[in-house]
Design an enzyme around this catalytic site. Structure first.
Site, short mmCIF file in Angstrom:
data_model
loop_
_atom_site.label_atom_id
_atom_site.label_comp_id
_atom_site.label_asym_id
_atom_site.label_seq_id
_atom_site.Cartn_x
_atom_site.Cartn_y
_atom_site.Cartn_z
N THR A 213 6.73 5.27 -9.49
CA THR A 213 7.23 3.98 -9.02
C THR A 213 8.70 4.22 -8.77
OG1 THR A 213 5.72 2.68 -10.38
CG2 THR A 213 7.76 1.60 -9.78
N ARG A 241 -6.57 -3.84 -9.64
CA ARG A 241 -5.65 -3.81 -10.80
C ARG A 241 -4.20 -3.95 -10.32
NH1 ARG A 241 -1.11 -0.29 -12.23
NH2 ARG A 241 -0.94 -0.23 -14.49
N GLY A 243 -0.21 -3.76 -11.65
CA GLY A 243 0.62 -3.29 -12.75
C GLY A 243 1.80 -4.22 -13.00
N ASP A 244 2.80 -3.66 -13.61
CA ASP A 244 4.00 -4.44 -13.95
C ASP A 244 4.95 -4.63 -12.76
OD1 ASP A 244 4.30 -1.59 -14.13
OD2 ASP A 244 6.29 -1.91 -14.97
N THR A 264 9.20 1.88 -14.92
CA THR A 264 8.14 2.70 -14.35
C THR A 264 7.26 3.15 -15.51
OG1 THR A 264 9.38 4.77 -14.56
CG2 THR A 264 9.68 3.57 -12.53
N GLY A 265 6.13 3.76 -15.15
CA GLY A 265 5.21 4.20 -16.19
C GLY A 265 4.09 3.21 -16.39
N GLY A 267 2.05 0.36 -16.74
CA GLY A 267 2.48 -1.02 -16.60
C GLY A 267 1.93 -1.97 -17.63
N1 ASP Z 1 4.30 0.92 -13.49
C1 ASP Z 1 3.32 1.31 -12.51
C2 ASP Z 1 2.03 0.64 -12.78
O1 ASP Z 1 1.68 0.46 -13.92
C3 ASP Z 1 3.03 2.75 -12.43
C4 ASP Z 1 4.21 3.65 -12.43
O2 ASP Z 1 5.31 3.28 -12.73
O3 ASP Z 1 4.01 4.81 -12.12
O4 ASP Z 1 1.33 0.36 -11.84
#
Ligand code: ASP
Length: 359
Positions: A213, A241, A243-244, A264-265, A267
């Site tokens: 992200t 789905r 995410g955040d 990021t990461g 979510g």
């Molecule tokens: N935060 C994003 C999600 O959960 C994914 C990401 O940051 O890589 O969709």
């Protein structure tokens, strides 16, 4: 208006450590840590992205030119995010992002304007290369905050956005390989041309979940703050789905009196802890951006990881405050988290702090 810094020498694109003790550290030390970044502010304008590749450097250069020409933080973050969204080699954002479990690329994106305290977002939008620009139209041209799926696509088309196939050869091959190899109890198998051993970064089949992200946060020369978070989200996610990233307060939050934060990461944890809102509120209570990012990691570790300890710890937060200070922290990754920064000190990568997450 500061024009003298409008051109950044690419050779000055070097790594710096934001944290005093970059590297592993114990979670119980977070609140007391005093970061070098507290004394490193070059003030505004400033723009950062959580990305650290060549595209990010290009994105920050273009966005920096907007800021040094007296442009708004809002225009700068949109330009920076657009450059990253259209990069076909980026598997986590926009065009060429990794798809969901049905092979469909669904993008999530949000924007927030501190000057107006307004926000917009699109979620699970398909076929549009620059979802953050659609999110900006949701913010500026409607009374809504989030449009989803087909509605978001119809809205984008009504403003003349071109519908395109977001797959690149690379993202489609990654999906086909994942589908063929993730289970030996279905009817898919790998033809030779897709199972040739490949040790480079295209080898997604060894990665159970792939994240990616970008957050872009800026303070302009008027002191106004804006941010964008944009993504193709978790790879191989269940159809629909979200995410955040498109959720204001989770993947992104901006308060013009305080600062901005982005995530990021994975979510799901970020949504549950309202991560970006939490960071901005912590900064409002006097924490530096670095300390506030670490506070959010600690929050997740101590609450939500207990519920779901087996998921890959991947969260990373970035933040800036009104004074142009910055911070960055991540959970459990092997890499020290970093961000690309452009301010009057130049264009460079700043490193933050990585937790010693043990599950
Ligand atoms: N935060 C994003 C999600 O959960 C994914 C990401 O940051 O890589 O969709």
């Amino acid at each position: 208006m500061n024009r003298k810094n409008s051109k950044i020498d690419r050779r000055s694109f070097v790594r710096h450590g934001v944290g005093a003790g970059v590297g592993a550290w114990a979670l119980d030390r977070i609140p007391k840590k005093k970061m070098v970044s507290q004394n490193k502010s070059a003030g505004s304008p400033i723009i950062i992205t959580s990305h650290t590749n060549d595209t990010a450097a290009d994105a920050m250069q273009q966005a920096w030119s907007i800021l040094t020409d007296g442009g708004s933080a809002l225009d700068a973050v949109e330009r920076g995010a657009n450059v990253i969204e259209v990069d076909p080699n980026d598997s986590g954002v926009g065009y060429g992002g990794l798809p969901n479990e049905e092979g469909v690329i669904q993008l999530d994106s949000s924007i927030m304007d501190g000057k107006t305290y307004n926000a917009g977002a699109v979620a699970a939008i398909e076929n549009i290369k620059t979802p953050c620009s659609v999110a900006r139209l949701v913010m500026e041209r409607t009374d809504h905050v989030i449009l989803v799926g087909q509605g978001a696509l119809d809205f984008a088309r009504s403003y003349g956005f071109e519908e395109v196939d977001l797959h690149t050869e690379r993202s489609r091959n990654a999906f086909l390989r994942w589908r063929e190899e993730h289970s030996d109890r279905d009817d898919y198998g790998s033809p030779d041309h897709l199972v040739t051993p490949n040790q480079d970064e295209d080898d997604y089949d060894s990665i159970p979940f792939h994240y990616g992200t970008t957050n872009v946060l800026a303070v302009d020369s008027n002191g106004d703050i804006s941010g964008i978070t944009t993504t193709s989200g978790l790879s191989w996610k269940i159809n629909g789905r979200i995410g955040d990233s498109p959720i204001i307060g989770a993947g992104l939050y901006v308060d013009n009196d305080i600062g901005a934060a982005g995530a990021t990461g994975r979510g799901e944890d970020v949504i549950k802890c309202c991560g970006s809102f939490y960071i901005v509120m912590r900064m409002g209570q006097g924490r530096s951006p670095q300390e506030a990012c670490e506070d959010a990691i600690e929050f997740i570790v101590h609450k939500y990881r207990n519920v779901n300890p087996n998921f890959f710890p991947s969260e990373k937060f970035v933040a800036i405050n009104k004074d142009g200070e910055m911070g960055c922290a991540s959970m459990g990754s092997n890499r020290v988290p970093s961000m690309t920064v452009a301010n009057s000190d130049g264009l460079r990568i700043e490193e933050g702090v990585r937790t010693q997450y043990t599950g």
